[in-house]
Enzyme design. Structure first.
Site, PDB file in Angstrom:
ATOM      1  N   HIS A  66       0.839  -1.204   0.000  1.00 47.42           N
ATOM      2  CA  HIS A  66       0.000   0.000   0.000  1.00 47.42           C
ATOM      3  C   HIS A  66       0.876   1.259   0.000  1.00 47.42           C
ATOM      4  CE1 HIS A  66      -3.669   2.289   1.512  1.00 47.42           C
ATOM      5  NE2 HIS A  66      -2.679   3.127   1.779  1.00 47.42           N
ATOM      6  N   GLU A  67       1.863   1.278   0.898  1.00 40.70           N
ATOM      7  CA  GLU A  67       2.744   2.444   0.990  1.00 40.70           C
ATOM      8  C   GLU A  67       3.658   2.564  -0.226  1.00 40.70           C
ATOM      9  OE1 GLU A  67       2.569   4.928   3.017  1.00 40.70           O
ATOM     10  OE2 GLU A  67       0.919   3.956   4.068  1.00 40.70           O
ATOM     11  N   HIS A  70       1.985   4.449  -2.993  1.00 37.95           N
ATOM     12  CA  HIS A  70       2.080   5.906  -2.802  1.00 37.95           C
ATOM     13  C   HIS A  70       3.444   6.417  -3.261  1.00 37.95           C
ATOM     14  CE1 HIS A  70      -1.674   6.328  -0.705  1.00 37.95           C
ATOM     15  NE2 HIS A  70      -1.303   5.620   0.338  1.00 37.95           N
TER      16      HIS A  70
END
Length: 376
Positions: A66-67, A70
């Site tokens: 998820h990170e 980003h």
């Protein structure tokens, strides 16, 4: 932030905050002690332990993915990303600057929940295949819960409360409408605090309803979100207030220095115990070598203070603790955060001119506020 380096992925340094271990073992204990035994009775304790360990590790791998999403989008937008730090409730990408446009912010924030949904779909597909093919109950239990957890993670992150991804999407929308990043951040932070109070209230209700573990989790998450919303807004205010301010405006000129051959025992007795400073630049003639801090000395066993010199303990200038007098103070904040030293040495043409500490910055901001100057 107390953290250690785990490795790197595609040039992004991966660090783990110490708070991560608390949550890791709490989640692991929850899976092993109640979730899997309660939903899949009859299996051996060893099977529950393996299920719990695999699910917890894959859950945090999902958070890392998820990170990373980003970070990849931020890099594509020209934003320098130093790395990712995993902490108590997920992770954070360490960037050197904010997004320059509302559109960039929207795309960077939006890719995280989309990644979590994609992971949920992947594990959901594995669960469906495994159920149809008659795979082990343990395997299907792991994939089923990972699908559910990642879907919940995506939904939770879409709540319009800063600094959640949904809050960042909301901030990007307000930023686009108003053209004012600070105002948008303030409004989004209010949203974050509002949702944190709702989560805490729900946790209290669950506590009184007998769901103690669920209630404590919700209260903990709400408290964290409340603090994160405050911190994120204050961080932006500080950065905005320091924009355009130069290092020379805040530095303490001509700081007292110590030689590299000074023993730590003498350093403690003659400097740290007699003066108010928490750190001293280390110089040899006109050459700047590094900085020695009180915390650095405290990490050394006392019995070594008589035989260990400053040169063997100091933080060298190669570790990013140096700035120029004309540098912007926002760059100094980034250097302090990256080095963890909370101070930088100001150098011109290789010679020490001054020092800037976190306390110097806080005092300057406090004086500015007391004098009625607008912050940011």
């Amino acid at each position: 932030m107390q953290s250690f380096r785990l490795g790197s992925i595609s040039g992004f340094e991966i660090r783990v905050d110490l708070s991560w271990f608390l949550i890791f073992f709490l989640i692991l204990w929850t899976f092993i002690g109640s979730v899997f035994p309660g939903n899949y009775p009859g299996l051996s304790q060893g099977t529950y332990i393996v299920m719990g360990v695999v699910t917890t590790l894959l859950f945090f791998a999902s958070l890392l993915a998820h990170e990373l999403s980003h970070s990849f989008v931020a890099r594509a937008k020209g934003i320098s990303v130093e790395g990712i730090t995993l902490f108590a409730f997920g992770g954070v990408s360490r960037t050197r600057m904010e997004a320059e446009t509302a559109g960039d912010e929207f795309q960077i924030a939006g890719v995280g929940p989309l990644t979590s949904v994609a992971i949920a779909v992947l594990f959901g597909l594995l669960y469906w295949i495994g159920t149809a093919a008659g795979w082990s109950v343990a395997v299907n239990g792991v994939t089923g819960y990972l699908a559910s957890i990642n879907l919940i993670l995506a939904i939770f992150n879409l709540l319009p409360g800063f600094p959640l991804d949904g809050g960042r999407l909301f901030r990007a929308t307000v930023w686009k409408i108003t053209g004012n990043l600070k105002k948008a951040t303030r409004i989004a932070s209010w949203g974050g605090k509002f949702f944190s109070y709702l989560i805490i209230a729900l946790g209290v209700v669950q506590l009184f309803g007998g769901l103690i573990l669920n209630g404590l989790w919700l209260i903990f998450i709400g408290w964290f979100l409340n603090n994160a919303a405050d911190y994120s807004y204050q961080q932006l205010v500080v950065r905005a207030s320091l924009e355009g301010v130069r290092v020379r405006d805040l530095m303490t000129p001509a700081p007292e220095t110590v030689p590299p051959n000074l023993m730590l025992r003498e350093l403690v007795d003659e400097y740290f115990l007699r003066q108010r400073y928490q750190a001293y630049p280390v110089t040899e003639g006109d050459r700047l070598l590094g900085i020695i801090t009180l915390n650095r000395v405290k990490d050394i066993p006392r019995e070594e203070w008589h035989s260990r010199a400053v040169a063997d303990t100091m933080i060298s200038v190669e570790q990013g603790i140096v700035s120029r007098p004309e540098e912007n103070m926002t760059q100094v904040l980034e250097k302090m955060a990256a080095s963890g030293v909370r101070r930088v040495l100001v150098v011109r043409d290789g010679k020490l001119e001054g020092i800037v500490t976190a306390n110097d910055i806080a005092s300057w901001l406090r004086r500015r506020r007391d004098l009625g100057e607008k912050m940011g």
